[in-house]
Write an enzyme that holds these catalytic residues in place. Structure first.
Site, mmCIF file in Angstrom:
data_model
loop_
_atom_site.group_PDB
_atom_site.id
_atom_site.type_symbol
_atom_site.label_atom_id
_atom_site.label_comp_id
_atom_site.label_asym_id
_atom_site.label_seq_id
_atom_site.Cartn_x
_atom_site.Cartn_y
_atom_site.Cartn_z
ATOM 1 N N ASN A 87 -6.434 56.533 -4.928
ATOM 2 C CA ASN A 87 -7.685 55.893 -5.439
ATOM 3 C C ASN A 87 -7.359 54.288 -5.211
ATOM 4 O O ASN A 87 -6.397 53.749 -5.454
ATOM 5 C CB ASN A 87 -7.903 56.196 -6.900
ATOM 6 C CG ASN A 87 -9.309 55.922 -7.078
ATOM 7 O OD1 ASN A 87 -10.343 55.819 -6.370
ATOM 8 N ND2 ASN A 87 -9.597 55.128 -8.369
ATOM 9 N N GLY A 99 -13.059 59.489 -9.650
ATOM 10 C CA GLY A 99 -14.126 59.575 -10.573
ATOM 11 C C GLY A 99 -14.285 61.033 -11.040
ATOM 12 O O GLY A 99 -13.281 61.846 -10.945
ATOM 13 N N ASN A 158 -22.672 69.560 -16.295
ATOM 14 C CA ASN A 158 -23.617 69.261 -15.515
ATOM 15 C C ASN A 158 -25.033 70.186 -15.519
ATOM 16 O O ASN A 158 -25.912 70.000 -15.165
ATOM 17 C CB ASN A 158 -23.470 68.912 -13.854
ATOM 18 C CG ASN A 158 -23.149 70.342 -13.328
ATOM 19 O OD1 ASN A 158 -22.693 71.383 -14.010
ATOM 20 N ND2 ASN A 158 -23.287 70.588 -12.040
ATOM 21 N N LYS A 179 -22.726 62.994 -17.699
ATOM 22 C CA LYS A 179 -21.995 64.683 -17.881
ATOM 23 C C LYS A 179 -20.993 64.558 -18.816
ATOM 24 O O LYS A 179 -20.957 65.845 -19.799
ATOM 25 C CB LYS A 179 -21.469 64.691 -16.416
ATOM 26 C CG LYS A 179 -22.147 65.061 -15.219
ATOM 27 C CD LYS A 179 -21.522 65.531 -14.110
ATOM 28 C CE LYS A 179 -22.155 65.280 -12.938
ATOM 29 N NZ LYS A 179 -21.585 65.809 -11.441
ATOM 30 N N ASP A 209 -19.809 72.107 -10.915
ATOM 31 C CA ASP A 209 -19.540 71.264 -9.584
ATOM 32 C C ASP A 209 -18.137 72.038 -8.994
ATOM 33 O O ASP A 209 -18.220 72.222 -7.895
ATOM 34 C CB ASP A 209 -19.156 70.032 -9.903
ATOM 35 C CG ASP A 209 -20.562 69.126 -10.455
ATOM 36 O OD1 ASP A 209 -21.433 69.313 -9.950
ATOM 37 O OD2 ASP A 209 -20.360 68.184 -11.412
ATOM 38 N N ARG A 213 -32.137 65.179 -4.903
ATOM 39 C CA ARG A 213 -32.834 66.295 -4.385
ATOM 40 C C ARG A 213 -32.886 67.536 -5.178
ATOM 41 O O ARG A 213 -33.569 68.615 -4.697
ATOM 42 C CB ARG A 213 -31.907 66.767 -2.880
ATOM 43 C CG ARG A 213 -32.453 66.078 -1.804
ATOM 44 C CD ARG A 213 -31.992 64.456 -1.633
ATOM 45 N NE ARG A 213 -32.655 63.943 -0.583
ATOM 46 C CZ ARG A 213 -32.246 62.764 0.069
ATOM 47 N NH1 ARG A 213 -31.594 62.006 -0.490
ATOM 48 N NH2 ARG A 213 -32.981 62.418 1.042
HETATM 49 P P1 ATR Z 1 -18.015 59.754 -9.554
HETATM 50 O O1 ATR Z 1 -17.835 60.111 -10.967
HETATM 51 O O2 ATR Z 1 -19.369 60.201 -9.166
HETATM 52 O O3 ATR Z 1 -16.980 60.204 -8.780
HETATM 53 P P2 ATR Z 1 -17.291 57.056 -9.616
HETATM 54 O O4 ATR Z 1 -16.486 57.037 -11.009
HETATM 55 O O5 ATR Z 1 -18.050 55.785 -9.682
HETATM 56 O O6 ATR Z 1 -18.148 58.241 -9.382
HETATM 57 O O7 ATR Z 1 -16.017 57.060 -8.522
HETATM 58 C C1 ATR Z 1 -16.265 56.282 -7.417
HETATM 59 C C2 ATR Z 1 -15.278 56.360 -6.704
HETATM 60 O O8 ATR Z 1 -15.255 55.731 -5.181
HETATM 61 C C3 ATR Z 1 -14.092 55.823 -7.307
HETATM 62 O O9 ATR Z 1 -12.593 56.463 -6.963
HETATM 63 C C4 ATR Z 1 -13.913 54.352 -6.565
HETATM 64 O O10 ATR Z 1 -12.764 53.761 -6.822
HETATM 65 P P3 ATR Z 1 -12.346 52.912 -7.908
HETATM 66 O O11 ATR Z 1 -11.818 53.667 -9.150
HETATM 67 O O12 ATR Z 1 -11.272 51.911 -7.515
HETATM 68 O O13 ATR Z 1 -13.530 52.140 -8.616
HETATM 69 C C5 ATR Z 1 -14.308 54.638 -5.099
HETATM 70 N N1 ATR Z 1 -14.907 53.580 -4.656
HETATM 71 C C6 ATR Z 1 -15.896 53.018 -4.739
HETATM 72 N N2 ATR Z 1 -15.959 51.910 -3.809
HETATM 73 C C7 ATR Z 1 -14.903 51.734 -2.982
HETATM 74 C C8 ATR Z 1 -14.395 50.995 -2.250
HETATM 75 N N3 ATR Z 1 -15.109 49.787 -1.824
HETATM 76 N N4 ATR Z 1 -12.987 50.952 -1.729
HETATM 77 C C9 ATR Z 1 -12.291 52.060 -2.372
HETATM 78 N N5 ATR Z 1 -12.871 53.004 -3.082
HETATM 79 C C10 ATR Z 1 -14.078 52.795 -3.758
#
Ligand code: ATR
Length: 279
Positions: free
Chosen positions: A152, A130, A87, A66, A102, A16
């Site tokens: 997490n 993340g 970013n 990033k 951010d 967006r």
């Molecule tokens: P960003 O950098 O944008 O925060 P990311 O690194 O992909 O994105 O992080 C996504 C987050 O969502 C992570 O904390 C991920 O958990 P994992 O580290 O275990 O992958 C969490 N996440 C995504 N799908 C999930 C699920 N089905 N259940 C629990 N946590 C999930």
């Protein structure tokens, strides 16, 4: 000459940011443009090296570039240096510079929606580990919250994030979230759970402190399942759209020379787009 900026990501079609910056350009009568560039991590270094030659004065950088943006730019901002991720990039005196907006965007969003949200808050709980979680943990600590817990699914990632910050940041098991909620006056979801097309975040909020603030960085849908449950249980809630809008402000100011405002009109424009696209 038209000043041009863009959002660089992969994927980037859903972003967006062009709508946000396009609104400000039109509203402020600035001769500028803001587009989108789908750039894979493999191509990112080359693309950024040519940013000026491509006619850009700067850009936003989103997932997954990033950290690469941090490596490519001169970063003097303390947030960007601490998180090793930026970013927002701009070219100044021929030098590519970067900052992280951010953290400021998250804080400005909460400040606007719930002034004094952090007053008296001793503990917060962050879900996810993340890049977004890093920014949120940094933001919470910067407001004097003494203890931040991270939960997490993949515990090792939470341990890595906690290690960046020292003893004020603790790790709790994903299976212990319900218990950890009892101590938190602020709960933040930074996972992708609850986002359109992703599984829901299934959380029993029964153990959350009365009056605890609940916020989500997911903004499609605007009211995630988490925010809905929290609202129905009487908690103050802040949705994720404010962070998106506020993080855009400093970049616009660098590229186009005017500090724009996050207005109800802008919010309504993006909300309408989210709803129109089925969010
Ligand atoms: P960003 O950098 O944008 O925060 P990311 O690194 O992909 O994105 O992080 C996504 C987050 O969502 C992570 O904390 C991920 O958990 P994992 O580290 O275990 O992958 C969490 N996440 C995504 N799908 C999930 C699920 N089905 N259940 C629990 N946590 C999930």
């Amino acid at each position: 000459m038209v000043r041009r900026a863009c959002i660089v990501g992969h994927p980037v079609a859903h972003s967006r940011s062009p709508m946000i910056h396009g609104h400000w350009l039109a509203q402020l009568g600035i001769n500028g443009a803001y587009g989108r560039e789908d750039v894979t991590p493999e191509r990112f270094g080359a693309f950024i090296g040519e940013l000026g030659a491509l006619g850009y004065v700067g850009c936003n950088v989103t997932v997954p570039n990033k950290e690469a943006a941090f490596a490519a730019a001169l970063v003097e901002d303390s947030v960007g240096k601490a998180l090793k991720a930026v970013n927002t990039l701009w070219i100044e005196d021929g030098v590519l510079r970067g900052m992280n907006t951010d953290v400021g965007g998250f804080l400005a969003s909460l400040d606007a929606a719930r002034p004094d949200w952090h007053r008296g808050v001793a503990e917060a709980l962050v879900l996810g580990a993340g890049g977004a979680a890093r920014a949120i943990v940094y933001a919470l600590l910067s407001r004097g919250i003494r203890r931040v817990s991270i939960a997490n699914r993949t515990k090792e990632r939470a341990v890595e994030v906690a290690a960046l910050f020292g003893s004020d940041v603790a790790v709790v098991d994903w299976s212990d979230v319900a218990t950890a909620m009892g101590a938190a006056a602020v709960l933040v979801n930074t996972t992708s759970l609850g986002m359109k097309g992703q599984p829901p975040l299934e959380l029993d909020l029964g153990g959350l402190q009365a009056g605890a603030l609940v916020t989500d960085i997911v903004y499609v849908p605007l009211e995630t399942g988490l925010l809905r449950s929290a609202r129905l249980a009487g908690h103050p809630v802040v949705d994720g759209l404010g962070m998106l809008l506020h993080q855009a402000v400093p970049g616009f100011e660098r590229w186009f020379g005017v500090r724009p405002s996050v207005t109800p009109e802008l919010r309504a424009l993006i909300e309408a787009d989210i709803v129109a696209k089925g969010g």
